[in-house]
Design an enzyme around this catalytic site. Structure first.
Site, short mmCIF file in Angstrom:
data_model
loop_
_atom_site.label_atom_id
_atom_site.label_comp_id
_atom_site.label_asym_id
_atom_site.label_seq_id
_atom_site.Cartn_x
_atom_site.Cartn_y
_atom_site.Cartn_z
N TYR A 22 5.24 -2.88 14.82
CA TYR A 22 6.09 -1.95 15.47
C TYR A 22 5.88 -2.13 16.84
CZ TYR A 22 7.61 2.64 17.35
OH TYR A 22 8.22 3.46 18.15
N LYS A 59 7.78 10.20 9.34
CA LYS A 59 8.44 9.27 8.66
C LYS A 59 8.26 9.95 7.01
CE LYS A 59 9.17 6.61 11.87
NZ LYS A 59 7.91 6.79 12.94
#
Length: 378
Positions: free
Chosen positions: A98, A195
């Site tokens: 990420y 998430k």
């Protein structure tokens, strides 16, 4: 308890005062004390909150860990882990990760004398070669963001422990429904609870789980001392979302497999990244290490950035937006969104090119999702 029972009950006993079945929102900053050093387990809400305790216990149970700690965001959780390091320490990370994590390593921790080396995610030899006398931990994502490479957690755990290193695994993409890194030898597992764990794109949060008491106590100190903790309402929303994690993940995966197969056969698609496809180089590892393949699919479009933009503008059900893991389907352009903080030459060398798109496949009707992709690509 089995997983589907844990998400509903672990850490979430009825309220002892009122009998409320759902964990209450303890919207308070401080707690009454009966005398010096005498209280009911809570003193100040930065240090602890009963709503937060329920979430921490629940996620720890889902990851088969002993201790959980909740944070205000996934990056706050990451920063707490990095606070285990000192100036002059070194860490090793997989190179496909990420962009916010890369930024944290390079532009924040680097200022304080912590250095990072990046290796090919699936190449165990590179991890070993990267170890230095001052290396303290190895940091993994598996599946990785955004190219969905896999790392053999057991193999890297053995290597890490042979050299006295901690192994950290970001399990956000898989969720604890499909993978439990602690069971495979990891020392610390983390999630952006924004998430899949929350699953409704309405809250920001993070969590860290470990079974190492010494690590937990140091992380707990930093959680309190730095103070990047979630508010009780955010925690309550996450607890509410987590109760449907099992049923959501089943549908995410079922839809993602269909989307991956569709894209794999489409003439306008150059390449599909999804560990559930037999053509994926880590497919065998995914079958061995995970209990399913997840809801994330990335693919490279044939053409130019302008072609990508045209496809994105035509999508109706998939929404162009950052983040992932919600019930709705999202499409992300990593090069300009989630990985835009990585310098272009490094980003492109790792495969994050302008024609790469990342899909967070939601739980809508699969026929609508496939039709949307077909009309956008047509």
């Amino acid at each position: 308890m089995k997983f589907s029972t844990k998400v509903i009950h672990a850490g979430q006993e009825p309220d002892p005062t009122t009998g409320a079945v759902m964990t209450p929102i303890y919207q308070t900053s401080t707690y009454a004390q009966t005398g010096l050093g005498e209280h009911k387990g809570y003193e100040y809400a930065r240090t602890g909150n009963p709503t937060r305790t329920a979430l921490e216990a629940c996620v720890a149970a889902l990851e088969n860990g002993q201790y959980g700690l909740a944070f205000a965001s996934g990056l706050a959780a990451e920063h707490a882990i990095l606070n285990l390091l000192r100036a002059g320490d070194h860490l090793i990370a997989c190179d496909d990760l990420y962009g916010g994590t890369y930024r944290l390593f390079e532009r924040v921790m680097g200022r304080y004398g912590v250095s990072a080396s990046y290796v090919t995610a699936s190449n165990l030899v590179e991890y070993e070669k990267a170890i230095r006398p001052n290396t303290r931990l190895i940091w993994l994502e598996t599946p990785t963001n955004p190219l969905l490479n896999l790392v053999d957690i057991q193999a890297v755990a053995r290597l890490a422990h042979q050299h006295g290193l901690l192994l950290v695994v970001d399990n956000t993409f898989a969720s604890p429904y499909f993978q439990n890194p602690l069971d495979l030898g990891a020392d610390i597992v983390l999630h952006s609870t924004t998430k899949y764990i929350n699953g409704h794109s309405d809250v920001i949060g993070g969590v860290v789980v470990t079974s190492n008491q010494e690590v937990y106590e140091e992380l707990k100190f930093h959680q309190n001392a730095v103070g990047a903790v979630p508010g009780p309402f955010d925690v309550w929303l996450t607890l509410r979302g987590i109760k449907t994690l099992a049923v959501r993940m089943k549908q995410h995966e079922e839809n993602a497999i269909s989307v991956a197969r569709f894209l794999d056969e489409h003439a306008r698609v150059e390449r599909v990244y999804y560990p559930g496809l037999p053509s994926h180089p880590d497919h065998a590892l995914a079958k061995r290490q995970m209990r399913g393949f997840g809801g994330m699919v990335s693919f490279q479009l044939k053409g130019t950035r302008a072609d990508v933009d045209n496809v994105l503008r035509r999508l109706k059900v998939f929404t162009l937006a950052e983040s992932l893991g919600g019930v709705e389907s999202l499409v992300c352009h990593p090069a300009t969104m989630t990985h835009g903080s990585i310098p272009q030459e490094i980003r492109e060398a790792r495969g994050v090119v302008d024609t790469l798109l990342r899909l967070s496949v939601g739980i809508e009707d699969i026929h609508d999702l496939l039709f949307d992709l077909e009309q956008a690509l047509a």
